[in-house]
Design an enzyme around this catalytic site. Structure first.
Site, PDB file in Angstrom:
ATOM      1  N   SER A   1      60.002 -26.584 -33.375  1.00  0.00           N
ATOM      2  CA  SER A   1      59.444 -25.822 -34.498  1.00  0.00           C
ATOM      3  C   SER A   1      59.801 -26.476 -35.823  1.00  0.00           C
ATOM      4  O   SER A   1      60.879 -27.064 -35.977  1.00  0.00           O
ATOM      5  CB  SER A   1      59.981 -24.383 -34.496  1.00  0.00           C
ATOM      6  OG  SER A   1      61.221 -24.296 -35.168  1.00  0.00           O
ATOM      7  N   ASP A   2      58.888 -26.387 -36.781  1.00  0.00           N
ATOM      8  CA  ASP A   2      59.258 -26.797 -38.124  1.00  0.00           C
ATOM      9  C   ASP A   2      60.278 -25.788 -38.649  1.00  0.00           C
ATOM     10  O   ASP A   2      60.381 -24.658 -38.158  1.00  0.00           O
ATOM     11  CB  ASP A   2      58.035 -26.879 -39.038  1.00  0.00           C
ATOM     12  CG  ASP A   2      58.241 -27.864 -40.178  1.00  0.00           C
ATOM     13  OD1 ASP A   2      59.400 -28.204 -40.479  1.00  0.00           O
ATOM     14  OD2 ASP A   2      57.240 -28.315 -40.764  1.00  0.00           O
TER      15      ASP A   2
END
Length: 768
Positions: free
Chosen positions: A290-291
């Site tokens: 995930s960012d």
């Protein structure tokens, strides 16, 4: 007798337990078996621990190891020390001893003080030299692995689409073919060739992360994190091909979803992107990272999840395997599994992907960093020289009236060097510093080259942003007392020296506010502050003026193009940028950079990129001016100020003898294309030979032309080389009205060009 049987059974069970305990720690065991064995031993808490991240100085949550630990934005030596301590702590204090993946930012060098600072990604694209970028990737991996980094959060496969967007500088190009070539070259340099990385990550290599998936840079009004207004056909035709190549050609280990949303669906919740396209269609076997805060944003920003529990379920089902940067959402999965709201099999699938990456990267057997070797491995003279070479090949000569450049060192006695970026290094975002002690400024580079042969008159003139003109008089005086004037204007971008976005800077950092980089978008792409006014004042002195741009985004420089005789676009050229610029100004190096992005005439022309459909070019073709209004744009043409692929040289190149192997071909055929290129000038030079395809009638609207081949060649004066390309049916394939990838019959042009607006040779070929 019964007692002996029980004893035997205990011995057998004990032996089995010992044997099983050795499977996941056995480097000779098949990776699938190691993953299965380890997964079978993990509690739900330990599994979720592997799906979350922390900082390198906090590798454990109690006695549970995190899956990923982020390197601090400190010195290379400090990163190495933390790496040693963290991995030792996990081995000794966690139950299973699962090492964390140590991540690091490596966009244009490891984000750590002391590492080599390479030119920014926008520079890298302008080299049109994938082999050079692959070499750079290998060096960055070598340096980063020296302090324990296992995975780089790079590169970007985003397209440049809007210069207002602050992260333009982090992108390779507006063109998917060029992005593919540069991005996959970087990955092969970092991870090793795909044939090797499919087996495992070798010594001195690191895993890579493709980001941002997908259409992150197709912003609304240039605003970071804004929705992408894009249809599936354009998405598949323009945006996804570089990512597909990263997966299938370069074997990238990790993919990071974007912060944005497409048609109301955030990327971190987009099962169509992450499960259907990425995994099912492309066969991606790595893990989705995930960012930062991308999962909690489903609740707080996108408003598609009512709470953290919902965000956790949405993200997991969409295909996000690991949460970063801190465990905020995915720990909620523990109770969700125990309550039956989420099946543990979904957790197992995600954890298995992360563990597979760890085993393939050899983390269970990998030695901790050797701090005694850092000096010999990091920021070596060879690495610094490579940074300079990339800078020299990335700088673009945009204008050179009456061959003002190169400057003749013997004909100049006094040279004015003026401007806010003349005596200030600028590296772009994801850099550890802007301290002049870390690199060479333009002023220092010129001093180094000319020695005592030319006297330099330096004046800053103005700041990058302030409206203060009190420095104009000093600058004018320096110009009036010189034979020629070099003016260095531009921008500055966010740096991360221990602080990230919080705005506090070390003592030696300049105080100019950030105007470019992640989170720094603009409404106007004209030169900022009073920089243009300074240039105009210097122009009025009548002295020969050379403009050098050190900036992170394309500027609208219509006045400058009209009036300034020589212009160099240098972007953010790395720690040896000043040396590279000086070498080009004085002809020690012949400029060979080519624009990887179309430069607009004005902010109002955005978006402007060359590979548009015919309908984007206007209908009336009656461009106007303020003096003579017309149609399409009443007061302007729709053309770019400078086109994609453009760049001048100190020599000239002639093209001739274009040949195609066949004028007709079918689905199982390929067409070989060749062209002769001659250096018809008097100095050695490098030319970027570009091949475009276009002018084909299809069942859906397609770009007028699209880059499908390029080659950068070096030629001595009078030398001729034959450049060859191959055209396959896939090069002219489209996503049709049924969203199928097909190659339709018809004729198309094969164009050999110097830029997207300078086609020099053309052949028409038919696909049957």
């Amino acid at each position: 007798m019964m007692g002996k049987r029980i004893q035997l059974l205990i011995l057998i069970l004990g032996f089995t337990t010992i044997t099983q305990a050795q499977v996941y720690k056995d480097p000779k065991a098949p990776i699938q078996a190691r993953v299965k064995d380890l997964l079978s031993r993990m509690t739900i808490e330990e599994k979720i621990g592997q799906m979350t991240a922390s900082d390198l100085d906090k590798p454990l949550n109690g006695d549970i190891a995190y899956g990923v630990c982020a390197s601090p934005f400190l010195s290379v030596g400090d990163v190495a020390k933390q790496s040693i301590a963290a991995k030792k702590e996990v081995r000794e204090k966690s139950r299973l001893g699962i090492p964390p993946i140590q991540i690091g930012e490596c966009l244009h060098g490891q984000l750590a003080a002391g590492a080599t600072i390479f030119p920014q990604a926008i520079n890298q694209g302008c080299t049109f030299n994938p082999a050079l970028i692959q070499q750079m990737g290998s060096v960055i991996a070598y340096e980063a692995s020296s302090s324990g980094v296992d995975q780089a959060l790079s590169p970007l496969f985003d397209l440049i689409r809007d210069p207002r967007y602050g992260r333009v500088e982090e992108c390779y190009s507006e063109d998917p073919y060029l992005v593919t070539a540069m991005g996959t070259a970087f990955v092969r340099g970092m991870q090793g060739e795909a044939a090797q990385s499919r087996v495992g990550i070798g010594k001195d290599k690191v895993m890579c992360t493709a980001k941002h998936f997908a259409a992150y840079s197709i912003t609304t009004a240039g605003i970071n994190l804004s929705p992408a207004e894009i249809g599936e056909r354009e998405l598949r035709s323009m945006i996804l091909p570089p990512f597909k190549a990263a997966v299938q050609q370069a074997n990238i280990y990790s993919v990071m979803p974007a912060y944005n949303e497409i048609d109301g669906v955030p990327a971190h919740a987009n099962s169509f992107l992450l499960n259907h396209i990425l995994r099912k269609e492309w066969g991606f076997t790595g893990y989705v990272f995930s960012d930062y805060d991308g999962l909690i944003m489903l609740n707080t920003f996108h408003k598609v999840a009512k709470d953290k529990e919902t965000a956790a379920m949405v993200g997991l089902k969409a295909g996000v395997d690991l949460e970063s940067p801190q465990p905020d959402v995915y720990p909620k999965l523990i109770e969700l599994v125990k309550s039956g709201a989420i099946k543990e099999s979904l957790i197992d699938t995600a954890v298995a992907r992360i563990l597979t990456a760890k085993f393939k990267a050899g983390l269970f057997e990998k030695a901790t960093p050797d701090t005694l070797q850092l000096k010999a491995r990091v920021h070596t003279p060879q690495h610094i020289a490579l940074s300079q070479q990339i800078a020299e090949e990335s700088i673009i000569l945009l204008k050179n009236n009456k061959q003002l450049l190169p400057l003749n060192i013997n004909n100049i006695k006094l040279l004015a060097v003026i401007g806010p970026n003349a005596n200030q290094v600028q590296y772009g975002d994801y850099s550890p510093t802007r301290d002049n002690l870390s690199g060479t400024t333009v002023l220092a580079g010129i001093k180094e080259l000319v020695g005592n042969k030319i006297k330099l008159n330096y004046a800053k003139g103005c700041d990058l942003m302030a409206n203060d003109k009190s420095g104009f008089d000093e600058a004018m005086n320096a110009a009036n007392n010189s034979d020629a004037v070099v003016v260095v204007l531009g921008t500055t971008s966010v740096v991360f020296q221990g602080v990230g976005w919080n705005g506090h800077l070390p003592a030696n950092e300049p105080k100019d506010p950030f105007t470019c980089g992640e989170g720094y978008d603009v409404t106007d792409i004209n030169p900022q502050g009073v920089q243009r006014e300074l240039l105009q004042a210097l122009y009025k002195t009548g002295k020969p003026v050379i403009l050098v741009l050190v900036n992170g985004r394309p500027w609208s420089i219509a006045w400058e193009k009209e009036n300034i005789p020589a212009i160099l676009e240098a972007w953010y050229p790395g720690e040896k940028g000043g040396t590279a610029i000086a070498n080009i100004l004085f002809g020690k190096v012949n400029p060979s950079g080519r624009l990887n992005v179309s430069i607009p005439q004005s902010t109002g022309h955005i978006p402007v990129y060359y590979n548009m459909a015919n309908t984007n070019k206007g209908f009336y073709h009656n461009p106007g001016t303020p003096d003579k209004p017309g149609q399409d744009y009443v007061f302007s043409s729709t053309a770019p100020l400078f086109p994609f692929g453009f760049g001048l040289s100190y020599t000239t190149f002639d093209y001739s003898n274009m040949k195609v192997s066949a004028e007709q071909f079918s689905i199982n055929d390929k067409v070989e294309v060749s062209v002769d290129v001659k250096n018809s000038g008097t100095v050695v030079g490098k030319e970027v030979v570009q091949m475009y395809l276009g002018n084909k009638v299809n069942s859906v609207s397609t770009p007028v032309m699209a880059l499908k081949g390029f080659d950068k060649i070096s030629l001595q004066p009078g030398e001729t080389k034959t450049v060859k390309f191959t055209v396959s049916p896939d090069d002219i394939a489209i996503w049709n009205t049924e969203m199928k990838h097909v190659t339709e019959p018809g004729t198309f042009d094969i164009m050999i060009a110097r830029s997207a607006e300078d086609v020099v040779l053309k052949k028409t070929v038919e696909f049957k």
